[in-house]
Design a protein around this motif. Structure first.
Motif, PDB file in Angstrom:
ATOM      1  N   ASN A 134       0.967  -1.194   0.079  1.00 46.92           N
ATOM      2  CA  ASN A 134      -0.004  -0.043  -0.014  1.00 46.92           C
ATOM      3  C   ASN A 134       0.850   1.269   0.078  1.00 46.92           C
ATOM      4  N   LEU A 135       0.567   2.120  -0.945  1.00 44.94           N
ATOM      5  CA  LEU A 135       1.215   3.355  -1.103  1.00 44.94           C
ATOM      6  C   LEU A 135       0.625   4.595  -0.332  1.00 44.94           C
ATOM      7  N   ILE A 136      -0.682   4.559  -0.446  1.00 38.31           N
ATOM      8  CA  ILE A 136      -1.369   5.685   0.183  1.00 38.31           C
ATOM      9  C   ILE A 136      -2.971   5.182   0.688  1.00 38.31           C
ATOM     10  N   ALA A 137      -3.329   5.472   1.887  1.00 38.11           N
ATOM     11  CA  ALA A 137      -4.465   5.254   2.494  1.00 38.11           C
ATOM     12  C   ALA A 137      -4.935   6.329   3.073  1.00 38.11           C
ATOM     13  N   TYR A 138      -6.281   7.052   2.606  1.00 34.42           N
ATOM     14  CA  TYR A 138      -6.640   8.499   3.086  1.00 34.42           C
ATOM     15  C   TYR A 138      -8.225   8.442   2.952  1.00 34.42           C
ATOM     16  N   HIS A 139      -8.710   8.404   3.996  1.00 38.37           N
ATOM     17  CA  HIS A 139     -10.316   8.725   4.276  1.00 38.37           C
ATOM     18  C   HIS A 139     -11.149   7.635   3.484  1.00 38.37           C
ATOM     19  N   GLY A 140     -10.579   6.468   3.350  1.00 39.47           N
ATOM     20  CA  GLY A 140     -11.346   5.302   2.782  1.00 39.47           C
ATOM     21  C   GLY A 140     -10.914   5.138   1.416  1.00 39.47           C
ATOM     22  N   PHE A 141      -9.947   6.058   0.706  1.00 36.27           N
ATOM     23  CA  PHE A 141      -9.210   5.759  -0.572  1.00 36.27           C
ATOM     24  C   PHE A 141      -7.806   5.236  -0.332  1.00 36.27           C
ATOM     25  N   GLY A 142      -7.417   4.576  -1.511  1.00 35.47           N
ATOM     26  CA  GLY A 142      -6.204   4.087  -1.207  1.00 35.47           C
ATOM     27  C   GLY A 142      -5.529   3.631  -2.754  1.00 35.47           C
ATOM     28  N   LEU A 143      -4.394   3.493  -2.503  1.00 29.26           N
ATOM     29  CA  LEU A 143      -3.507   3.102  -3.880  1.00 29.26           C
ATOM     30  C   LEU A 143      -2.535   1.957  -3.492  1.00 29.26           C
ATOM     31  N   ASP A 182      -3.383  -0.298  -8.279  1.00 28.03           N
ATOM     32  CA  ASP A 182      -4.530  -0.674  -7.717  1.00 28.03           C
ATOM     33  C   ASP A 182      -5.217   0.449  -6.880  1.00 28.03           C
ATOM     34  N   THR A 183      -6.589   1.082  -7.273  1.00 25.46           N
ATOM     35  CA  THR A 183      -6.920   1.797  -6.610  1.00 25.46           C
ATOM     36  C   THR A 183      -8.060   1.424  -5.981  1.00 25.46           C
ATOM     37  N   TRP A 184      -8.678   1.898  -4.632  1.00 26.58           N
ATOM     38  CA  TRP A 184      -9.774   1.190  -4.182  1.00 26.58           C
ATOM     39  C   TRP A 184     -10.457   2.402  -3.070  1.00 26.58           C
ATOM     40  N   TYR A 185     -11.759   1.722  -2.986  1.00 30.94           N
ATOM     41  CA  TYR A 185     -12.562   2.864  -1.861  1.00 30.94           C
ATOM     42  C   TYR A 185     -13.099   1.646  -0.925  1.00 30.94           C
ATOM     43  N   GLU A 186     -13.077   1.995   0.321  1.00 34.12           N
ATOM     44  CA  GLU A 186     -13.801   1.010   1.302  1.00 34.12           C
ATOM     45  C   GLU A 186     -15.331   1.322   1.344  1.00 34.12           C
ATOM     46  N   LEU A 187     -16.062   0.603   0.972  1.00 35.04           N
ATOM     47  CA  LEU A 187     -17.637   0.801   1.234  1.00 35.04           C
ATOM     48  C   LEU A 187     -17.921   0.506   2.776  1.00 35.04           C
ATOM     49  N   THR A 188     -17.232  -0.636   3.148  1.00 38.85           N
ATOM     50  CA  THR A 188     -17.546  -0.840   4.955  1.00 38.85           C
ATOM     51  C   THR A 188     -16.175  -1.594   5.125  1.00 38.85           C
ATOM     52  N   ASP A 189     -15.968  -1.652   6.390  1.00 41.03           N
ATOM     53  CA  ASP A 189     -14.908  -2.432   7.014  1.00 41.03           C
ATOM     54  C   ASP A 189     -14.455  -3.617   6.343  1.00 41.03           C
ATOM     55  N   HIS A 190     -15.264  -4.417   5.538  1.00 41.42           N
ATOM     56  CA  HIS A 190     -14.994  -5.612   4.999  1.00 41.42           C
ATOM     57  C   HIS A 190     -14.915  -5.558   3.292  1.00 41.42           C
ATOM     58  N   ILE A 191     -15.600  -4.467   2.807  1.00 38.63           N
ATOM     59  CA  ILE A 191     -15.723  -4.539   1.320  1.00 38.63           C
ATOM     60  C   ILE A 191     -15.160  -3.331   0.666  1.00 38.63           C
TER      61      ILE A 191
END
Length: 210
Positions: A134-143, A182-191
């Motif tokens: 993981n390079l970045i994790a900020y307010h539910g978003f990540g790279l 890979d970019t991502w966004y946390e919908l919930t704690d698990h998804i």
């Protein structure tokens, strides 16, 4: 999707890859140029009362070692959560149709490594083994980035226009390197919603975190 469009496709794909690389490099430069929180706290001005002597200013030697260390630390990244990766849909960026392919990518993530399988563009089973950081994790978003190997293309990537270094030994055999963002966004704690970019291909799906 088996057919790849000729013409300007290789140049467009390389331009897209270069844009991603430039953005990442600019972010690294900005990140490492920021002073640490401890330095900001030390730089805070403390009022001096009357009659109290002013302590001498301490001059520290600026070295490129700290910047290099910060860059390496950033590139190394942080560990990611264990889980199940499901990326069933994909698009080839260099084709005119931009139709969605069903790659059925499925993988397991454990201890920042992932092993999985998918159906490649030649409709053949392919396997992968990658490290994920993981390079970045900020307010539910990540790279994140994926780096590892593929098995199952049987040298066919060497025939695909737009694949970087396709004429080298890297893509003329059954084992091939892979590097993706890979970019991502946390919908919930698990998804997590996931969008993964690798040269010529964009994959989409979810990750279930344990």
């Amino acid at each position: 999707m088996k057919d790849f469009e000729p013409g300007l496709a290789p140049y467009l794909s390389i331009r897209v890859s270069l844009k991603f690389a430039v953005i990442l490099i600019l972010f690294v430069v900005f990140y490492v140029s920021l002073p640490p929180k401890e330095a900001l706290a030390q730089d805070a001005v403390t009022p001096v009362e009357a009659g109290e002597s002013i302590p001498p200013v301490q001059v520290t030697k600026d070295s490129g070692d700290s910047a290099t260390s910060s860059v390496l630390k950033f590139v190394y990244g942080k560990s990611v959560r264990d889980g199940i990766l499901i990326l069933p849909y994909g698009i080839h960026t260099q084709t005119k149709s931009k139709s969605i392919a069903h790659n059925n990518c499925f993988g397991l993530v454990y201890n920042s490594f992932s092993v999985g399988t998918f159906i490649n563009s030649f409709h053949e089973r392919t396997w992968y083994l990658v490290a994920i950081r993981n390079l970045i994790a900020y307010h539910g978003f990540g790279l994140d980035y994926f780096a590892g190997v593929l098995y199952g293309y049987k040298g066919k990537l060497a025939t695909v226009s737009g694949v970087p270094f396709r004429n080298s030994f890297l893509f003329k055999h059954n084992f091939n390197p892979i590097l993706s963002l890979d970019t991502w966004y946390e919908l919930t704690d698990h998804i997590q919603l996931q969008v993964t970019y690798t040269p010529l291909v964009v994959l989409g799906g979810i990750k279930y975190n344990f």
